[in-house]
Design a protein around this motif. Structure first.
Motif, PDB file in Angstrom:
ATOM      1  N   UNK A 565     -18.845   1.022  37.459  1.00  0.00           N
ATOM      2  CA  UNK A 565     -20.301   1.088  37.396  1.00  0.00           C
ATOM      3  C   UNK A 565     -20.722   0.880  35.943  1.00  0.00           C
ATOM      4  N   UNK A 566     -21.401  -0.233  35.679  1.00  0.00           N
ATOM      5  CA  UNK A 566     -21.778  -0.554  34.297  1.00  0.00           C
ATOM      6  C   UNK A 566     -22.716   0.488  33.697  1.00  0.00           C
ATOM      7  N   UNK A 567     -23.430   1.213  34.564  1.00  0.00           N
ATOM      8  CA  UNK A 567     -24.355   2.228  34.054  1.00  0.00           C
ATOM      9  C   UNK A 567     -23.657   3.547  33.752  1.00  0.00           C
ATOM     10  N   UNK A 569     -21.149   6.121  31.782  1.00  0.00           N
ATOM     11  CA  UNK A 569     -20.487   6.277  30.476  1.00  0.00           C
ATOM     12  C   UNK A 569     -18.980   6.080  30.558  1.00  0.00           C
ATOM     13  N   UNK A 570     -18.443   6.047  31.762  1.00  0.00           N
ATOM     14  CA  UNK A 570     -17.001   5.915  31.949  1.00  0.00           C
ATOM     15  C   UNK A 570     -16.613   4.518  32.414  1.00  0.00           C
ATOM     16  N   UNK A 571     -17.512   3.578  32.243  1.00  0.00           N
ATOM     17  CA  UNK A 571     -17.272   2.197  32.672  1.00  0.00           C
ATOM     18  C   UNK A 571     -16.007   1.654  32.014  1.00  0.00           C
ATOM     19  N   UNK A 572     -15.096   1.131  32.856  1.00  0.00           N
ATOM     20  CA  UNK A 572     -13.836   0.504  32.464  1.00  0.00           C
ATOM     21  C   UNK A 572     -12.819   1.469  31.851  1.00  0.00           C
ATOM     22  N   UNK A 573     -13.066   2.766  31.965  1.00  0.00           N
ATOM     23  CA  UNK A 573     -12.057   3.727  31.504  1.00  0.00           C
ATOM     24  C   UNK A 573     -10.853   3.709  32.446  1.00  0.00           C
ATOM     25  N   UNK A 574      -9.694   3.986  31.909  1.00  0.00           N
ATOM     26  CA  UNK A 574      -8.498   4.100  32.741  1.00  0.00           C
ATOM     27  C   UNK A 574      -8.600   5.355  33.606  1.00  0.00           C
ATOM     28  N   UNK A 575      -8.144   5.227  34.839  1.00  0.00           N
ATOM     29  CA  UNK A 575      -8.221   6.375  35.756  1.00  0.00           C
ATOM     30  C   UNK A 575      -7.530   7.600  35.179  1.00  0.00           C
ATOM     31  N   UNK A 576      -6.411   7.393  34.490  1.00  0.00           N
ATOM     32  CA  UNK A 576      -5.666   8.531  33.962  1.00  0.00           C
ATOM     33  C   UNK A 576      -6.430   9.273  32.875  1.00  0.00           C
ATOM     34  N   UNK A 577      -7.461   8.649  32.352  1.00  0.00           N
ATOM     35  CA  UNK A 577      -8.235   9.285  31.288  1.00  0.00           C
ATOM     36  C   UNK A 577      -9.482   9.993  31.805  1.00  0.00           C
ATOM     37  N   UNK A 603     -26.329   6.511  41.876  1.00  0.00           N
ATOM     38  CA  UNK A 603     -26.327   5.106  41.452  1.00  0.00           C
ATOM     39  C   UNK A 603     -25.616   4.221  42.463  1.00  0.00           C
ATOM     40  N   UNK A 604     -24.643   4.801  43.178  1.00  0.00           N
ATOM     41  CA  UNK A 604     -23.911   4.030  44.189  1.00  0.00           C
ATOM     42  C   UNK A 604     -24.654   3.978  45.511  1.00  0.00           C
ATOM     43  N   UNK A 605     -25.803   4.648  45.580  1.00  0.00           N
ATOM     44  CA  UNK A 605     -26.595   4.652  46.807  1.00  0.00           C
ATOM     45  C   UNK A 605     -25.961   5.448  47.923  1.00  0.00           C
ATOM     46  N   UNK A 606     -25.205   6.463  47.563  1.00  0.00           N
ATOM     47  CA  UNK A 606     -24.491   7.272  48.550  1.00  0.00           C
ATOM     48  C   UNK A 606     -25.154   8.637  48.723  1.00  0.00           C
ATOM     49  N   UNK A 607     -25.242   9.082  49.969  1.00  0.00           N
ATOM     50  CA  UNK A 607     -25.668  10.450  50.260  1.00  0.00           C
ATOM     51  C   UNK A 607     -24.518  11.422  50.075  1.00  0.00           C
ATOM     52  N   UNK A 608     -23.297  10.917  50.272  1.00  0.00           N
ATOM     53  CA  UNK A 608     -22.125  11.782  50.199  1.00  0.00           C
ATOM     54  C   UNK A 608     -20.884  10.933  50.000  1.00  0.00           C
TER      55      UNK A 608
END
Length: 770
Positions: A565-567, A569-577, A603-608
């Motif tokens: 998600x470009x919006x 703060x964790x955009x393109x971070x490695x999952x392990x981090x 932001x993902x348009x999800x209720x859950x």
């Protein structure tokens, strides 16, 4: 564990509802509309009563039901002549359902067996009508006297949940024959019933609404909702989706079927092994199929003795061989078990015996005599409770012969590895249990032969080892994170009074670092993911492990959404981090990079966000041996004139891995220790060997411990890390509390009086030698 840990532990989530009477039990279900589908009409609840057999063995020649059918309000008298035909099933709880289903023929297998069911508008009318039914029998000679039929015993190939009936290592007979020090003793244990506060109860309804025909909903006091659902599905022939594949598919791949049978377990007023797989569960479903109404059956206290399982009696011979310095060289245990013609379960009395002490030569056998009685079954610490009484009493006798302190004898035979498998223990803090228990109890006051008196009472001190296997069964769980930051946790386990609602909610809260009030746990319903049965002290470890896996999956799924998600703060971070705690995703190193889960979902348009976790597929198979351990200490006061025994103080020190909730854990252990007092001194189900009837089938004469019988009890938690055994690090505590108690009390009585008592329950007559 300090008192502060207990005092600071969360109180039971279900506690307020229970003490205010708002908690729902099966017997409280008086209207079925809450379980109906949209558009279904509400149908009045009808009530059932069982007509029990009045003989132990034979046939019903005729049932005179005319008077019952004339009684106003009676809607049905169901007999073998008009009852629905059921298909053969295999009970997942090893109950008598595997060998016998109710009202399928006119054969009588035991006294109290259902021979008819009356359904009426009220429970009072149903019971009155049941008493109006007269049966004519063709009785046959029944096998009822255990002592006079020992020539009919047969070897048991399997006991418990499928363990070998005979276990052998080395040459125990030869080692015993040559041992310089020997103990050779017989022990007799009487049958005993559970007598949980809540009797067996079931409500059943077959839905008739368009598109829902042939669907069955059952509300039941059961320890295994999925097990009962499978049994009902098989019995009524509802198809493959309602048989065992319903469970297997979930455990293997997480696949949930649209099944025809729904079983719901509300709060349960005590289980201990007696609830689940009993035939009375079938009866309301059978009657409801004929009537088209919800049918409710609540067993009377007398009914529970003949229509629910119990702990069968046993005669056990135990032989110990040892060297003069106290090292065990041989252990031979021969168990003769009282069972029934319809039983699938046999008491595994050597389940812990073969693992507890470092003895090179071991031989255990089980033989069974099948009587014309209702079937014994699981009862708190099955096999271990009687087995530990026998073993730990014999160890005390051996210590006396050797002039050794009983703890010292046990330490000289301490099993550094599992004697049976040779595996290392995942953890074992039994030495610490001995030490801390002895210190808190004041074991130093004990003399080899007590001379302490208080008036007419002689004071004695005894101890015993407590142990119970660590069981880890398959379970699945679902977590649903909502946009408001709350989490719903779902798994179809059962709250049988052990505090599972609280401890399992804590597992989720801890794994997600969320406040406990942000977690809502939903259990006890087969519309939820498979959650295993509540037995074998396995619930917290089995279901808790599945919830833990689901929590890890939830955190990873959130992180995957955020990192693309470009919006974010964790955009393109490695999952392990990326970590997830307190409802916030954060970078492990760059702490300023944080993204609340609610924002990620929005932001993902999800209720859950919904995830599942599966654990225990290997049934706890491990490179390590796994068991919880403890030490029981008891102080008794024995009246030298009346023979009455008072247990004045008990201390139990237990090592059971990670304690999820110290408050509920203490309650479990304390309750088990009180039950141990009953096992030692009070509990005995008496059978008329002429008729086959239980003659003390009520709470006035089936004695159980009351407040007056409960001594001053101290529970000690010995800290233990069991993460080698499982990632959750927990062991079971539901049953270890009862193990060893009866031996500690018997050993204390011997210390006070010099009389070695080997039959349970211990009575005043035994103490006085009458």
């Amino acid at each position: 564990m300090p008192d502060a840990a207990i005092n600071n532990a969360p109180v039971r989530i279900d506690g307020h509802a229970k003490i205010t009477g708002q908690g729902l039990y099966t017997g409280d279900v008086n209207c079925f509309d809450r379980y109906l589908h949209p558009g279904e009409a509400v149908r009045p609840m009808l009530h059932a009563a069982v007509v029990p057999a009045g003989i132990a063995f034979g046939r019903v020649l005729h049932l005179d039901t005319a008077a019952a059918q004339r009684l106003p309000g009676v809607r049905l008298v169901m007999t073998p002549a008009n009852a629905p035909r059921l298909k053969k099933i295999r009970s997942l709880l090893m109950s008598e359902q595997s060998n016998y289903l109710p009202l399928q023929d006119d054969n009588v297998r035991y006294h109290g067996q259902p021979i008819a069911l009356v359904v009426a508008q009220t429970p009072e009318i149903a019971r009155e009508a049941a008493m109006l039914i007269n049966a004519t029998y063709s009785p046959q000679p029944a096998l009822l006297d255990f002592e006079r039929n020992l020539d009919k015993v047969k070897p048991a190939k399997k006991v418990g949940a499928g363990s070998k009936g005979e276990v052998k290592r080395g040459d125990a007979e030869a080692a015993f024959a040559t041992a310089p020090i020997k103990v050779d003793a017989h022990y007799e244990l009487q049958p005993a019933h559970h007598n949980a506060i809540e009797p067996g109860a079931t409500v059943a309804y077959w839905h008739a609404h368009d598109g829902l025909a042939n669907r069955l909903t059952v509300v039941s006091a059961t320890q295994f909702v999925y097990g009962d659902a499978v049994a009902l599905g098989e019995a009524f022939g509802l198809g493959v989706k309602d048989k065992l594949p319903r469970i297997v598919a979930q455990v293997l791949v997480g696949k949930e079927f649209d099944s025809a049978v729904r079983v719901i377990a509300p709060l349960i007023g005590g289980g201990f092994g007696s609830k689940g797989g009993a035939n009375h569960t079938m009866l309301p479903a059978m009657a409801a199929k004929l009537l088209g109404h919800p049918v409710k059956l609540v067993l009377t206290r007398q009914d529970t003795f003949s229509q629910m399982p119990y702990r069968g009696g046993a005669d056990i011979r135990l032989r110990l061989g040892a060297t003069p310095d106290g090292k065990l060289t041989a252990l031979v245990q021969e168990s003769l078990l009282q069972s029934s013609e319809t039983a699938s379960f046999l008491e595994p009395t050597s389940e812990v015996t073969q693992h507890l002490y470092a003895v090179p030569n071991f031989h255990a056998t089980h033989k069974v005599l099948r009587l014309n009685t209702n079937s014994p079954g699981w009862m708190r610490a099955p096999g271990v409770t009687p087995g530990q009484f026998v073993l730990e009493t014999a160890m005390d006798e051996l210590a006396e012969q050797l002039s050794l302190d009983p703890i010292e004898l046990r330490l000289r035979n301490y099993a550094e590895v599992d004697p049976e498998s040779g595996k290392q223990w995942s953890s074992k803090s039994l030495r610490e249990c001995y030490a801390q228990g002895a210190e808190h109890f004041g074991w130093h006051r004990r003399q080899a032969r007590s001379t302490e008196h208080q008036g007419e009472e002689r004071i004695g001190y005894g101890m015993a080892t407590a142990a119970y296997p660590t069981n880890h069964f398959p379970a699945t769980a679902r977590l649903i994170l909502h946009a408001d930051g709350t989490v719903v946790a779902q798994s179809a386990t059962q709250e049988i009074g052990q505090g599972a609602i609280t401890s399992l909610s804590q597992v989720v809260a801890t794994e997600l670092a969320l406040p406990l009030d942000r977690i809502r746990l939903e259990i006890g319903d087969t519309t939820l993911p498979f959650g295993a049965f509540s037995a074998g002290s396995s619930t917290s470890l089995s279901v808790g492990s599945a919830l833990r896996v689901a929590a890890q999956e939830l955190a990873e799924r959130l992180a995957r959404i955020a990192r693309v998600d470009k919006a974010s703060p964790l955009y393109l971070c490695a999952l392990k981090d990326i970590t997830f705690q307190g409802g916030v995703l954060a970078h492990r190193i760059e702490s300023a990079r944080r993204d609340p889960a609610t924002a990620v979902l929005s932001r993902a348009g999800r209720e859950s966000l919904e995830v599942k976790g599966i654990a225990g597929r290997t049934f706890g198979k491990s490179d390590y041996a796994r068991m919880a351990f403890g030490a029981q200490f008891a102080r008794v006061a024995v009246n030298e004139f009346t023979g009455s025994v008072r247990v004045t103080h008990m201390t139990g020190a237990f090592a059971a891995g990670r304690i999820l909730n110290a408050r509920t854990a203490r309650s479990q252990l304390l309750g088990g220790m009180v039950w141990g007092v009953g096992h030692a001194l009070l509990e005995e189900s008496l059978r008329d060997i002429r008729l086959g009837a239980w003659v003390n089938a009520n709470l006035a004469e089936a004695h159980v411990p009351t407040n007056a019988d409960a001594p001053d009890i101290e529970v000690i938690f010995v800290p233990e890390d069991d993460t080698r055994g499982s990632e959750l690090g927990a062991k079971g505590i539901g049953e270890i509390g009862i193990t060893g108690v009866s031996a500690a009390i018997a050993n204390a009585i011997h210390n006070a009086t010099g009389r070695r008592l080997r039959n349970l329950p211990i009575t005043a007559e035994q103490v006085l030698g009458l």
